[in-house]
Design a protein around this motif. Structure first.
Motif, PDB file in Angstrom:
ATOM      1  N   UNK A  70       1.968 -24.679   3.938  1.00  0.00           N
ATOM      2  CA  UNK A  70       0.946 -25.568   3.400  1.00  0.00           C
ATOM      3  C   UNK A  70      -0.391 -24.827   3.505  1.00  0.00           C
ATOM      4  N   UNK A  71      -1.026 -24.582   2.372  1.00  0.00           N
ATOM      5  CA  UNK A  71      -2.306 -23.862   2.356  1.00  0.00           C
ATOM      6  C   UNK A  71      -3.485 -24.789   2.658  1.00  0.00           C
ATOM      7  N   UNK A  72      -3.224 -26.093   2.789  1.00  0.00           N
ATOM      8  CA  UNK A  72      -4.283 -27.043   3.134  1.00  0.00           C
ATOM      9  C   UNK A  72      -5.059 -27.563   1.944  1.00  0.00           C
ATOM     10  N   UNK A  73      -5.181 -26.751   0.923  1.00  0.00           N
ATOM     11  CA  UNK A  73      -5.910 -27.130  -0.291  1.00  0.00           C
ATOM     12  C   UNK A  73      -5.362 -26.290  -1.442  1.00  0.00           C
ATOM     13  N   UNK A  74      -5.582 -26.733  -2.661  1.00  0.00           N
ATOM     14  CA  UNK A  74      -5.120 -25.948  -3.808  1.00  0.00           C
ATOM     15  C   UNK A  74      -5.906 -24.649  -3.872  1.00  0.00           C
ATOM     16  N   UNK A  75      -5.180 -23.554  -3.968  1.00  0.00           N
ATOM     17  CA  UNK A  75      -5.773 -22.223  -3.934  1.00  0.00           C
ATOM     18  C   UNK A  75      -5.146 -21.360  -5.016  1.00  0.00           C
ATOM     19  N   UNK A  76      -5.930 -20.497  -5.604  1.00  0.00           N
ATOM     20  CA  UNK A  76      -5.422 -19.561  -6.599  1.00  0.00           C
ATOM     21  C   UNK A  76      -4.840 -18.356  -5.864  1.00  0.00           C
ATOM     22  N   UNK A  77      -3.557 -18.070  -6.103  1.00  0.00           N
ATOM     23  CA  UNK A  77      -2.883 -16.960  -5.422  1.00  0.00           C
ATOM     24  C   UNK A  77      -2.190 -16.053  -6.435  1.00  0.00           C
ATOM     25  N   UNK A  78      -1.941 -14.801  -6.030  1.00  0.00           N
ATOM     26  CA  UNK A  78      -1.239 -13.875  -6.917  1.00  0.00           C
ATOM     27  C   UNK A  78      -0.391 -12.846  -6.166  1.00  0.00           C
ATOM     28  N   UNK A  79      -0.286 -12.994  -4.837  1.00  0.00           N
ATOM     29  CA  UNK A  79       0.505 -12.013  -4.087  1.00  0.00           C
ATOM     30  C   UNK A  79       1.008 -12.620  -2.783  1.00  0.00           C
ATOM     31  N   UNK A  80       2.250 -12.271  -2.434  1.00  0.00           N
ATOM     32  CA  UNK A  80       2.845 -12.701  -1.166  1.00  0.00           C
ATOM     33  C   UNK A  80       3.535 -11.498  -0.551  1.00  0.00           C
ATOM     34  N   UNK A  81       3.262 -11.268   0.727  1.00  0.00           N
ATOM     35  CA  UNK A  81       3.934 -10.189   1.456  1.00  0.00           C
ATOM     36  C   UNK A  81       4.819 -10.834   2.513  1.00  0.00           C
ATOM     37  N   UNK A  82       6.103 -10.518   2.447  1.00  0.00           N
ATOM     38  CA  UNK A  82       7.077 -11.072   3.380  1.00  0.00           C
ATOM     39  C   UNK A  82       7.632  -9.949   4.238  1.00  0.00           C
ATOM     40  N   UNK A 126      -2.127 -21.567  -9.259  1.00  0.00           N
ATOM     41  CA  UNK A 126      -2.791 -22.455  -8.305  1.00  0.00           C
ATOM     42  C   UNK A 126      -1.717 -23.205  -7.542  1.00  0.00           C
ATOM     43  N   UNK A 127      -1.822 -23.175  -6.213  1.00  0.00           N
ATOM     44  CA  UNK A 127      -0.808 -23.818  -5.379  1.00  0.00           C
ATOM     45  C   UNK A 127      -1.424 -24.353  -4.104  1.00  0.00           C
ATOM     46  N   UNK A 128      -0.818 -25.406  -3.593  1.00  0.00           N
ATOM     47  CA  UNK A 128      -1.138 -25.848  -2.238  1.00  0.00           C
ATOM     48  C   UNK A 128       0.031 -25.499  -1.317  1.00  0.00           C
ATOM     49  N   UNK A 129       1.246 -25.521  -1.878  1.00  0.00           N
ATOM     50  CA  UNK A 129       2.450 -25.237  -1.091  1.00  0.00           C
ATOM     51  C   UNK A 129       3.164 -24.019  -1.654  1.00  0.00           C
ATOM     52  N   UNK A 130       3.696 -23.209  -0.760  1.00  0.00           N
ATOM     53  CA  UNK A 130       4.499 -22.041  -1.140  1.00  0.00           C
ATOM     54  C   UNK A 130       5.805 -22.158  -0.374  1.00  0.00           C
ATOM     55  N   UNK A 131       6.923 -21.991  -1.090  1.00  0.00           N
ATOM     56  CA  UNK A 131       8.231 -22.095  -0.454  1.00  0.00           C
ATOM     57  C   UNK A 131       9.050 -20.851  -0.783  1.00  0.00           C
ATOM     58  N   UNK A 132       9.563 -20.201   0.255  1.00  0.00           N
ATOM     59  CA  UNK A 132      10.479 -19.080   0.062  1.00  0.00           C
ATOM     60  C   UNK A 132      11.858 -19.567   0.493  1.00  0.00           C
ATOM     61  N   UNK A 133      12.825 -19.422  -0.404  1.00  0.00           N
ATOM     62  CA  UNK A 133      14.190 -19.850  -0.119  1.00  0.00           C
ATOM     63  C   UNK A 133      15.063 -18.607   0.009  1.00  0.00           C
TER      64      UNK A 133
END
Length: 181
Positions: A70-82, A126-133
């Protein structure tokens, strides 16, 4: 006689702002074993003893499993490092989704495989939640993530930098001299 004159010129060099890491307010998961809670995947400590993980020995811990941030608020994102558990010794199969409301999900990284540290770059969203399955693990039927980091979209900010360039422009002056013949 040539007299050099200096003509300064200005060059604007655009610099780009780096992607900024987004603070994650909380993490939840489909399941986890007692000592490997979801918040361990967002606490900044990357180690094989500090990670979110499920227990493949119990039915509730078997794949597929998801970790939701949960990012807490809607945020513009473009990259995730796992940072997946156990380096290159195992490969995970996974996909990543985002949501603005926690109910309707959009797939931003389709099913793929990765091991160790994987960086996924995607079209700005734009996302508030990010889910990795996690749907697969070559070592067992459990999910493990040491750390996951989310980054805002890089907004190219033009920062002009002045670079003076010296150019020599010769100027000729005529001199008249009287010389005896």
């Amino acid at each position: 006689t040539q007299t050099p004159t200096q003509t300064p010129t200005q060059t604007q060099t655009p610099t780009q702002t780096e992607s900024n890491q987004v603070a994650v307010s909380s993490a939840t998961a489909s399941s986890y074993d007692n000592s490997h809670t979801p918040n361990l995947a967002i606490n900044g400590d990357e180690s094989t003893s500090n990670y979110w993980g499920t227990n493949a020995m119990i039915t509730a811990g078997k794949l597929p499993q998801w970790l939701q941030l949960d990012l807490g608020t809607q945020t513009s994102i473009s990259q995730i490092t796992t940072h997946f558990y156990d380096g290159d010794s195992r490969t995970y199969t996974y996909y990543i989704q985002t949501s603005t409301d926690g109910s309707n999900w959009n797939t931003i990284v389709p099913t793929k495989t990765g091991s160790s540290i994987v960086t996924d770059t995607f079209t700005q969203t734009t996302a508030r939640y990010v889910k990795i399955t996690i749907t697969g693990n070559t070592a067992n039927l459990a999910a493990h993530i040491e750390q996951i980091k989310i980054y805002q979209s890089a907004n190219p900010t033009q920062t002009p930098t002045q670079t003076p360039t010296q150019t020599q422009t010769p100027t000729q002056t005529e001199s008249v001299s009287s010389s005896p013949n």
